[in-house]
Scaffold this active site. Structure first.
Site, PDB file in Angstrom:
ATOM      1  CE  LYS A   1      36.591 -14.478 -16.577  1.00 35.57           C
ATOM      2  NZ  LYS A   1      36.136 -13.741 -15.367  1.00 35.57           N
TER       3      LYS A   1
ATOM      4  CE1 TYR B   1      68.112 -24.480 -25.821  1.00 35.90           C
ATOM      5  CE2 TYR B   1      65.778 -24.750 -25.328  1.00 35.90           C
ATOM      6  CZ  TYR B   1      66.786 -24.361 -26.188  1.00 35.90           C
ATOM      7  OH  TYR B   1      66.472 -23.852 -27.410  1.00 35.90           O
TER       8      TYR B   1
ATOM      9  CG  MET C   1      58.736 -20.713 -27.335  1.00 32.51           C
ATOM     10  SD  MET C   1      59.397 -19.330 -28.251  1.00 32.51           S
ATOM     11  CE  MET C   1      60.308 -18.447 -27.002  1.00 32.51           C
TER      12      MET C   1
HETATM   13  C1  LIG Z   1      35.215 -14.494 -14.626  1.00 30.31           C
HETATM   14  C2  LIG Z   1      33.990 -13.953 -14.005  1.00 30.31           C
HETATM   15  C3  LIG Z   1      32.891 -14.798 -13.748  1.00 30.31           C
HETATM   16  C4  LIG Z   1      32.945 -16.299 -13.953  1.00 30.31           C
HETATM   17  O1  LIG Z   1      33.614 -16.905 -12.881  1.00 30.31           O
HETATM   18  P1  LIG Z   1      33.734 -18.510 -12.760  1.00 30.31           P
HETATM   19  O2  LIG Z   1      34.236 -18.713 -11.388  1.00 30.31           O
HETATM   20  O3  LIG Z   1      34.697 -18.957 -13.802  1.00 30.31           O
HETATM   21  O4  LIG Z   1      32.368 -19.074 -12.986  1.00 30.31           O
HETATM   22  C5  LIG Z   1      31.727 -14.213 -13.276  1.00 30.31           C
HETATM   23  N1  LIG Z   1      31.658 -12.882 -13.039  1.00 30.31           N
HETATM   24  C6  LIG Z   1      32.698 -12.056 -13.235  1.00 30.31           C
HETATM   25  C7  LIG Z   1      32.552 -10.607 -12.949  1.00 30.31           C
HETATM   26  C8  LIG Z   1      33.899 -12.561 -13.715  1.00 30.31           C
HETATM   27  O5  LIG Z   1      34.943 -11.744 -13.906  1.00 30.31           O
END
Ligand SMILES: *Cc1c(COP(=O)(O)O)cnc(C)c1O
Length: 392
Positions: free
Chosen positions: A44, A271, A320
């Site tokens: 993700k 800045y 930025m």
């Molecule tokens: C992000 C997530 C993980 C992974 O978690 P880590 O601590 O990065 O290994 C596993 N399960 C769910 C549901 C998550 O949202």
């Protein structure tokens, strides 16, 4: 983006990924898993900022066949880049986008009972894993609602292939949290067992993330959803120090020295004139800023970078697109030099956990905010720093 893209990727600011270290982490994590438990890497947020396409491609080459993402479009992007196997969407997908789940053979999390009905209402089969809430109270149907969950198995258009829950306190070792976590595990496996007995024998059950695997390997089900550890980090530097398995950081973050200036005593920079030179001061302007994900909270001496193996403190406010550092006392710095924001230079190094600690957050946030302007470059295990793969 691609139209303008030059073949040279280390132009302004970029991420280098070590394929060797990624492989090392995969093998180290797999060594912790019981035989029937499969590694399901969590990709993700662009693989925690590392670059999902590059990371997924490497993992696929290593034989990994199941992945997690947070959003349906992250899943689509992986499919479009040629990733096969199971891709589980951990988060909410709007009904208007359910067709994408089918078109790209993605597996959707059932976030609760009403959502199961929405998915079923599509009228065509969708693969799902049932999310179960055992105490985090974020997503998932309440573990106590056995009848509702069992009914999901009977819904005509749901192809239920898995069931999972998420631990919310697996990262601490307080006795109360350990009791709580064990309770989560017990309730979950009791439910999964009953469902399997009641005619869903092949349901894959999973519960562990990175901290769960490190602290509660006995709870391993059929998959381990590993994110942060795969990237060679834990949420804090203190946790990483205590970690029983040796993980290697996959990511380095670098930028160029754009310009060098000499300030006299009393001259200010940046800045708000936030920095004022006490004496003769040499500064370098780096081609990276907060829009790239460098936290602005590192401004005014909180953070530092490495140039030619030496620490250069950040001065003034991070802009930025650019950042000023003090290079007084670092000889021979030249425009075009590399500055290391995360990674090694000479004998020194800066970790993502260092940045997290300096800014009051966790490495997960530092990583996942690294922006799309950064080129992502996969560095080959054999060749010395030779580029083998590009992000797009
Ligand atoms: C992000 C997530 C993980 C992974 O978690 P880590 O601590 O990065 O290994 C596993 N399960 C769910 C549901 C998550 O949202």
């Amino acid at each position: 983006m691609s139209l303008q893209k030059s073949a040279f990727l280390k132009g302004r600011a970029w991420i280098e990924l070590s394929a060797a270290n990624l492989r090392h982490n995969v093998e180290a994590i797999q060594a912790l898993l019981p035989a029937n438990c499969e590694l399901m890497p969590v990709l993700k947020a662009d693989a925690y900022g590392h670059g999902a396409k590059l990371v997924a491609g490497e993992l696929q080459k290593m034989g990994i066949r199941a992945f997690c993402v947070a959003t349906v479009l992250e899943g689509v992007e992986l499919r479009r880049s040629g990733i096969r196997g199971e891709i589980l969407v951990l988060g909410y997908t709007h009904p208007e986008q359910f067709y994408l789940l089918r078109r790209y053979s993605l597996t959707q999390t059932v976030v609760d009972y009403p959502y199961a009905q929405l998915l079923n209402d599509l009228g065509r089969e969708i693969r799902v894993h049932i999310g179960v809430d055992t105490g985090m109270h974020r997503l998932g149907e309440n573990v106590q609602n056995f009848h509702r969950i069992r009914y999901m198995l009977k819904m005509r258009n749901l192809r239920v292939e898995g069931i999972f829950t998420h631990l919310c306190a697996a990262d601490t070792d307080s006795p109360a949290d350990r009791v709580f976590t064990r309770m989560q595990g017990e309730k979950f496996f009791q439910l999964a067992g009953s469902l399997q007995e009641e005619g869903a024998p092949r349901l894959k059950a999973h519960i562990l993330g990175s901290y769960g695997l490190l602290h509660y390997p006995e709870l391993a089900g059929n998959y381990a959803r590993i994110g942060i550890a795969l990237y060679g980090a834990l949420s804090t530097g203190a946790d990483a120090k205590r970690c029983p398995v040796h993980l290697r950081p996959v990511l380095s973050l670098k930028a160029r020295v754009a310009s060098i200036k000499e300030l006299g005593a009393g001259e200010s920079a940046g800045y708000g004139r936030a920095f004022t030179a006490k004496g003769k001061t040499k500064t370098a302007t780096l081609s990276i800023g907060y829009a790239d994900g460098l936290p602005r909270a590192l401004s005014c001496g909180v953070g530092r970078v490495l140039i030619r193996g030496k620490f250069a403190p950040i001065i003034g406010f991070i802009c930025m697109d650019q950042t000023l550092v003090d290079i007084t006392g670092i000889p021979d710095v030249t425009p075009g030099d590399e500055a290391v924001i995360i990674g090694e230079s000479g004998k020194e190094s800066i970790s993502a956990a260092d940045l997290a600690e300096q800014t009051g957050t966790i490495t997960n946030e530092i990583f996942s905010r690294l922006g799309p302007r950064l080129e992502r470059i996969l560095v080959s295990p054999e060749a010395k720093g030779e580029i083998i793969s590009l992000s797009s």
